[in-house]
Scaffold this motif. Structure first.
Motif, PDB file in Angstrom:
ATOM      1  N   ASP A 342      70.269  70.747  36.342  1.00  0.00           N
ATOM      2  CA  ASP A 342      70.126  71.376  37.651  1.00  0.00           C
ATOM      3  C   ASP A 342      70.540  72.840  37.637  1.00  0.00           C
ATOM      4  O   ASP A 342      71.091  73.343  38.624  1.00  0.00           O
ATOM      5  CB  ASP A 342      70.937  70.610  38.707  1.00  0.00           C
ATOM      6  N   SER A 364      67.786  67.677  40.412  1.00  0.00           N
ATOM      7  CA  SER A 364      67.782  66.903  41.651  1.00  0.00           C
ATOM      8  C   SER A 364      66.514  67.249  42.410  1.00  0.00           C
ATOM      9  O   SER A 364      66.000  68.372  42.315  1.00  0.00           O
ATOM     10  CB  SER A 364      69.010  67.232  42.497  1.00  0.00           C
ATOM     11  N   SER A 423      69.481  62.742  45.376  1.00  0.00           N
ATOM     12  CA  SER A 423      70.559  63.419  44.653  1.00  0.00           C
ATOM     13  C   SER A 423      70.642  64.855  45.157  1.00  0.00           C
ATOM     14  O   SER A 423      69.750  65.351  45.841  1.00  0.00           O
ATOM     15  CB  SER A 423      70.291  63.396  43.143  1.00  0.00           C
ATOM     16  N   ASN A 424      71.723  65.530  44.790  1.00  0.00           N
ATOM     17  CA  ASN A 424      71.849  66.949  45.094  1.00  0.00           C
ATOM     18  C   ASN A 424      72.427  67.676  43.891  1.00  0.00           C
ATOM     19  O   ASN A 424      72.576  67.089  42.811  1.00  0.00           O
ATOM     20  CB  ASN A 424      72.680  67.177  46.368  1.00  0.00           C
ATOM     21  N   HIS A 425      72.771  68.935  44.085  1.00  0.00           N
ATOM     22  CA  HIS A 425      73.178  69.766  42.951  1.00  0.00           C
ATOM     23  C   HIS A 425      74.397  69.223  42.229  1.00  0.00           C
ATOM     24  O   HIS A 425      74.491  69.302  40.997  1.00  0.00           O
ATOM     25  CB  HIS A 425      73.447  71.182  43.458  1.00  0.00           C
ATOM     26  N   SER A 427      75.376  66.104  42.042  1.00  0.00           N
ATOM     27  CA  SER A 427      75.242  64.711  41.587  1.00  0.00           C
ATOM     28  C   SER A 427      75.401  64.596  40.074  1.00  0.00           C
ATOM     29  O   SER A 427      75.719  63.524  39.556  1.00  0.00           O
ATOM     30  CB  SER A 427      73.882  64.142  41.995  1.00  0.00           C
ATOM     31  N   GLU A 443      72.403  58.389  48.266  1.00  0.00           N
ATOM     32  CA  GLU A 443      72.813  58.547  46.863  1.00  0.00           C
ATOM     33  C   GLU A 443      73.767  57.450  46.413  1.00  0.00           C
ATOM     34  O   GLU A 443      74.713  57.106  47.117  1.00  0.00           O
ATOM     35  CB  GLU A 443      73.493  59.908  46.664  1.00  0.00           C
ATOM     36  N   ILE A 448      73.567  57.123  39.385  1.00  0.00           N
ATOM     37  CA  ILE A 448      73.053  58.388  38.848  1.00  0.00           C
ATOM     38  C   ILE A 448      73.786  58.763  37.574  1.00  0.00           C
ATOM     39  O   ILE A 448      73.181  59.182  36.586  1.00  0.00           O
ATOM     40  CB  ILE A 448      73.172  59.500  39.911  1.00  0.00           C
TER      41      ILE A 448
END
Length: 487
Positions: A342, A364, A423-425, A427, A443, A448
């Motif tokens: 990411d 993500s 998901s995000n940064h 994660s 999430e 993950i």
């Protein structure tokens, strides 16, 4: 919440509700003391067994409330009206909510146990690059200093008590809290989190040499931020080397007690500025690679003498550290394969032949969502954009689409890629274990981390160890939701 935290809350609030409903009179009868004895006992047991935490202060006060209710002198207790009882019950329920929210929102979490055959040892080094002056700080003559931590396969018989999650916990907790805009104490519970690695372990004798992986954290992160990943890799037979990029890490603590926190001096804001900052981080990694060569010769730590397989070096990183891994793959022949988690592809334009060695891009879904980027800008006025970023919308859009163009060029040039939904940064780091408030909608952070570890291990096994090249494709079939793209 931890087991004894749950028991403490259940037992003590059970007592509170019971006493309030029964309206127990004040008494010196020994029988009436048992609710208090149980309440204080549960507090002491939890404190001793699991450690004292600010998150549990309201729960620690429950026996005090019991004491006040039971033993404040009262002459006559008149029958209560139904609405008085209702109000008291509601207030007690509100207090219960106040009690359980902090440990739920800021849990003392646990890491999944590494699945490899090795125990995991760890050791830290303080290295100074005498050839480089420190770019940050107030001393113009200072040399660039780095703290580096190594996780490695260890013999089981050398295992001792596992470490705290972070070395130098108070300083790193304070640095992290300040970066998140929180009071310092709100990260102090991280000192109660333990990991599966231990200090002073003996390097495993299962192999003569072990492949080496370099880890680079994100901007304002730290070398411990991907413990879920580095311990798993070490348990699987890799020597993992994490770097604190001084002044760009949340907090770096040196052996003499000096603490260097994240520097906002000349903080990058534009694509050009982030590209320029890359030279400092890549020079950090180059220096660490040079130091590892010395370590393999027996310098500083004899247990690594002749044990580092420097022909099999990989690198991985998160965010800006992921971009650094990509850049090191391009510019240093010693790095044979890299994973960018990411991270925007900072460091300058993508070369025409951008992928000549194995590269894996993990992203993500939110980081690649162009529509969301535009929608977020549409929600605020041009004046607010300028106030928040110091730049106008057109400049932000140009940098974003330039980075998207770099990503597309690298992917079409042959890089492996996967995109994780829900998901995000953060994660790809430990940070989403810190609080459910940090997670993307829907999430499952543990899941993950599991698939990130599986893909990471399969990638490095294939390109550094030459193992089965079908494993990555099999994982793509196992996790169709991640949109894995291979060559």
């Amino acid at each position: 919440m931890r087991f004894l935290e749950i028991i403490l809350v259940v037992v003590n609030f059970g007592l509170l509700y019971w006493v309030f409903i029964r309206r127990k009179k004040a008494s010196t009868n020994i029988v009436s003391l048992w609710p208090l004895a149980v309440g204080y006992f549960m507090v002491i047991v939890q404190m001793v067994a699991e450690g004292v935490s600010w998150r549990m202060i309201p729960a620690y006060l429950t026996p005090v409330l019991l004491t006040a209710y039971l033993y404040v002198k009262r002459k006559n207790i008149k029958p209560r009206k139904w609405y008085v009882l209702t109000i008291q019950t509601v207030l007690l329920t509100v207090y219960l909510a106040i009690t359980i929210i902090p440990p739920i929102v800021m849990p003392v979490f646990s890491f999944e146990k590494p699945t490899g055959i090795h125990s995991v040892g760890t050791v830290s080094y303080h290295w100074t690059d005498e050839k480089r002056k420190e770019t940050f700080g107030i001393d113009p003559e200072a040399k660039r200093e780095l703290m580096v931590q190594v996780w490695y396969p260890a013999n089981e018989e050398s295992e001792k008590r596992t470490n705290q999650y972070m070395r130098d916990v108070p300083e790193k907790e304070e640095g992290m809290a300040q970066l998140m805009g929180l009071p310092d104490f709100m990260m102090s519970h991280l000192g109660l989190v333990r990991v599966h690695s231990f200090s002073e372990g003996i390097l495993s004798d299962r192999q003569e040499r072990y492949p080496v992986l370099i880890f680079s954290h994100g901007n304002a992160g730290n070398r411990n931020q991907n413990t879920f990943q580095v311990e798993e890799l070490a348990s699987r037979g890799y020597i993992v080397v994490g770097i604190d990029h001084t002044y760009n890490a949340g907090a770096t603590v040196f052996p003499d007690g000096r603490t260097v926190k994240y520097s906002t001096e000349d903080e990058p804001n534009t694509l050009a500025e982030f590209d320029e900052r890359m030279s400092i981080w890549s020079e950090d990694v180059t220096f660490v690679l040079d130091q590892l060569e010395e370590l393999d010769k027996g310098g500083e730590d004899d247990q690594f003498k002749g044990r580092l397989d420097l022909e099999k070096i990989g690198m991985f990183g998160h965010s800006y550290g992921g971009a650094t891994a990509y850049r090191m793959l391009l510019q240093d022949d010693r790095v044979k394969a890299a994973i960018n988690m990411d991270g925007s592809l900072f460091g300058g334009p993508v070369p025409e032949k951008s992928v000549q060695k194995p590269l894996f891009l993990m992203y993500s879904a939110s980081s690649l969502d162009v529509d969301r980027f535009e929608a977020d800008l549409d929600e605020i006025t041009p004046e607010e954009i300028l106030k928040q970023t110091g730049r106008n919308r057109e400049a932000l859009e140009k940098d974003f689409y330039d980075l998207m163009s770099r990503y597309e060029k690298v992917v079409t040039s042959g890089a492996l890629s996967l995109v994780i939904p829900n998901s995000n940064h953060t994660s790809f780091t430990d940070l989403n274990l810190y609080s459910p408030l940090m997670r993307a909608k829907g999430e499952d952070t543990v899941q993950i981390h599991l698939l990130v570890n599986e893909f990471t291990l399969a990638f490095f096994d294939q390109y550094l160890r030459g193992t089965d090249d079908n494993v990555l494709k099999q994982l793509g079939a196992k996790y169709p939701e991640v949109h894995f793209q291979s060559k």
